[in-house]
Write an enzyme that holds these catalytic residues in place. Structure first.
Site, PDB file in Angstrom:
ATOM      1  NE  ARG A  96     -10.952  -3.112   5.939  1.00  0.00           N
ATOM      2  CZ  ARG A  96      -9.717  -3.266   5.490  1.00  0.00           C
ATOM      3  NH1 ARG A  96      -8.733  -3.371   6.320  1.00  0.00           N
ATOM      4  NH2 ARG A  96      -9.455  -3.312   4.204  1.00  0.00           N
ATOM      5  CG  ASP A 120     -15.170  -5.454  -1.437  1.00  0.00           C
ATOM      6  OD1 ASP A 120     -14.357  -5.902  -2.264  1.00  0.00           O
ATOM      7  OD2 ASP A 120     -14.849  -4.672  -0.526  1.00  0.00           O
ATOM      8  CG  ASP A 138     -12.701  -8.168   1.563  1.00  0.00           C
ATOM      9  OD1 ASP A 138     -12.494  -9.159   2.275  1.00  0.00           O
ATOM     10  OD2 ASP A 138     -12.205  -7.054   1.779  1.00  0.00           O
ATOM     11  NE  ARG A 162      -3.393  -2.546   2.590  1.00  0.00           N
ATOM     12  CZ  ARG A 162      -4.424  -3.123   1.973  1.00  0.00           C
ATOM     13  NH1 ARG A 162      -5.062  -2.493   1.011  1.00  0.00           N
ATOM     14  NH2 ARG A 162      -4.823  -4.321   2.327  1.00  0.00           N
ATOM     15  CG  ASP A 219     -12.609  -0.477  -4.029  1.00  0.00           C
ATOM     16  OD1 ASP A 219     -11.663  -0.887  -3.321  1.00  0.00           O
ATOM     17  OD2 ASP A 219     -13.675  -0.050  -3.556  1.00  0.00           O
TER      18      ASP A 219
HETATM   19  P1  ATP Z   1      -7.967  -4.436  -1.002  1.00  0.00           P
HETATM   20  O1  ATP Z   1      -9.415  -4.533  -1.427  1.00  0.00           O
HETATM   21  O2  ATP Z   1      -7.314  -5.753  -0.875  1.00  0.00           O
HETATM   22  O3  ATP Z   1      -7.765  -3.537   0.206  1.00  0.00           O
HETATM   23  P2  ATP Z   1      -7.226  -2.206  -2.698  1.00  0.00           P
HETATM   24  O4  ATP Z   1      -6.661  -2.149  -4.066  1.00  0.00           O
HETATM   25  O5  ATP Z   1      -8.613  -1.607  -2.517  1.00  0.00           O
HETATM   26  O6  ATP Z   1      -7.166  -3.727  -2.225  1.00  0.00           O
HETATM   27  P3  ATP Z   1      -5.974  -0.002  -1.270  1.00  0.00           P
HETATM   28  O7  ATP Z   1      -4.976  -0.023  -0.167  1.00  0.00           O
HETATM   29  O8  ATP Z   1      -7.252   0.717  -1.052  1.00  0.00           O
HETATM   30  O9  ATP Z   1      -6.200  -1.534  -1.678  1.00  0.00           O
HETATM   31  O10 ATP Z   1      -5.280   0.642  -2.562  1.00  0.00           O
HETATM   32  C1  ATP Z   1      -4.022   0.169  -3.027  1.00  0.00           C
HETATM   33  C2  ATP Z   1      -3.138   1.326  -3.379  1.00  0.00           C
HETATM   34  O11 ATP Z   1      -3.725   2.079  -4.452  1.00  0.00           O
HETATM   35  C3  ATP Z   1      -2.920   2.347  -2.274  1.00  0.00           C
HETATM   36  O12 ATP Z   1      -1.939   1.944  -1.336  1.00  0.00           O
HETATM   37  C4  ATP Z   1      -2.482   3.571  -3.069  1.00  0.00           C
HETATM   38  O13 ATP Z   1      -1.124   3.484  -3.416  1.00  0.00           O
HETATM   39  C5  ATP Z   1      -3.326   3.446  -4.346  1.00  0.00           C
HETATM   40  N1  ATP Z   1      -4.494   4.326  -4.228  1.00  0.00           N
HETATM   41  C6  ATP Z   1      -5.671   4.054  -3.625  1.00  0.00           C
HETATM   42  N2  ATP Z   1      -6.487   5.130  -3.650  1.00  0.00           N
HETATM   43  C7  ATP Z   1      -5.790   6.113  -4.294  1.00  0.00           C
HETATM   44  C8  ATP Z   1      -6.062   7.478  -4.636  1.00  0.00           C
HETATM   45  N3  ATP Z   1      -7.220   8.056  -4.322  1.00  0.00           N
HETATM   46  N4  ATP Z   1      -5.099   8.166  -5.284  1.00  0.00           N
HETATM   47  C9  ATP Z   1      -3.929   7.606  -5.617  1.00  0.00           C
HETATM   48  N5  ATP Z   1      -3.608   6.329  -5.304  1.00  0.00           N
HETATM   49  C10 ATP Z   1      -4.512   5.590  -4.670  1.00  0.00           C
END
Ligand code: ATP
Length: 323
Positions: A175, A133, A131, A75, A106
């Site tokens: 969550r 989702d 998840d 992340r 997402d």
């Molecule tokens: P999971 O569902 O497993 O949590 P995810 O892809 O939703 O996966 P996030 O931690 O929400 O996981 O997003 C992964 C990475 O995407 C973040 O650490 C960040 O680097 C990037 N990211 C997320 N939102 C933004 C944003 N608004 N602007 C720029 N980068 C973003």
């Protein structure tokens, strides 16, 4: 539009079983189309820190059955800043990357959407999260494996619950969504599931505990439900219902790991081929998803804004059977 010659692939957000099968499918499909392909280690952070590696067919040998992600994941707070994204873009240019496949949730797609508005570089997404989702796809890569892991664990706990007439509160991941909890509840014959999508479950829980003294209960608690975590709910209700011999199990990270199920390997393989096909077709800012057994293309902004419905039919099945 410029011809695509070289692509990159990376995994982002939480790891999910099947991500390796997805990377393998992307790499092998790119090579089949005579494209060069690079892997980026540690998601957006690796893109910023220039952690790129050339991928060959052999690089993805013997990984289809492995959990986690060989590219690792991260992340990245830095990618949320314009300065971080500028560094990421400079590195993509340095490696002459024409398009990128992102495997994640997402949040990862949101980042990709913002990035490709600022810089002219196409991104195609593959849904990788346990998840389930995500809007626009019936299944995400990793969900089926996680569900099977949860079912196996609950089956074991049920043996003790039954033998000792105990009530177990079992916390599972979720969550924002109760897909793991609800489907595991139906599959294990749990007495109740507490999920974020349903309000006012205290009363129902109270009724269950009143009516089931000296008999076993399995209550599955999704992290984001509206009453509280498994420890909290067990503490509050355990005080009142002492004869239930309340116990708690938080399944935690074991739900993410392990060898992907056949379904997840199959899903990841199909979506990987579709993702590279979409790139060659000059598509951008879309997720390749799986709806009614078919591959679909869903714009990133829909996957981000849309809310995946838990499904009335599933709730009804659970309500009828969990008596
Ligand atoms: P999971 O569902 O497993 O949590 P995810 O892809 O939703 O996966 P996030 O931690 O929400 O996981 O997003 C992964 C990475 O995407 C973040 O650490 C960040 O680097 C990037 N990211 C997320 N939102 C933004 C944003 N608004 N602007 C720029 N980068 C973003």
């Amino acid at each position: 539009m410029a011809k695509i010659k070289k692509i990159a692939v990376f995994t982002s957000g939480g790891d999910a079983p099947g991500m390796n099968a997805a990377v393998r499918a992307v790499v092998r499909t790119a090579l089949a189309h005579k494209l060069d392909v690079m892997g980026i280690n540690r998601g957006y952070q690796g893109m910023i820190e220039d952690d790129f590696v050339k991928m060959k067919s052999k690089s993805v040998r013997n990984i289809i059955q492995r959990g986690g992600t060989i590219l690792r994941t991260a992340r990245s707070e830095e990618f949320r800043t314009p300065e971080g994204r500028k560094k990421a873009f400079d590195n993509l240019k340095k490696h002459k990357i024409d398009a990128v496949v992102v495997i994640g949730g997402d949040g990862s797609f949101k980042g990709a959407g913002i990035f490709s508005q600022e810089y002219d570089i196409p991104f195609v997404g593959m849904p990788g999260t346990i998840d389930n989702d995500m809007f626009g796809t019936d299944y995400t890569i990793g969900f089926d494996t996680a569900l099977n892991t949860v079912v196996e664990a609950i089956d074991k706990i049920k043996d003790t619950a039954f033998s000792h007439d105990r009530t177990f509160f079992i916390e599972v991941m979720g969550r924002d969504a109760g897909f793991i909890a609800l489907k595991a509840g139906i599959a294990t014959g749990a007495e109740m599931v507490l999920i974020p999508e349903v309000e006012g479950q205290e009363k129902q829980l109270e009724e269950l505990l009143q009516s089931s003294e000296k008999s076993s209960n399995i209550i599955i608690v999704a992290e984001g439900n509206n009453i509280g975590g498994a420890h909290e709910v067990a503490k509050n209700f355990g005080k009142k219902y002492k004869d239930h011999g309340v116990r708690v199990n938080v399944l935690g990270h074991m739900q993410r790991g392990g060898s992907p199920s056949a379904f997840d390997r199959f899903l990841a393989s199909r979506l990987g081929v579709a993702a590279v096909d979409a790139i060659i077709d000059n598509q951008r800012s879309i997720m390749v998803g799986y709806k009614n057994h078919e591959i679909v293309h869903v714009p990133f902004n829909k996957t981000i804004k849309g809310k995946r419905d838990i499904g009335e039919e599933l709730l009804r099945v659970n309500d009828i059977l969990a008596k």
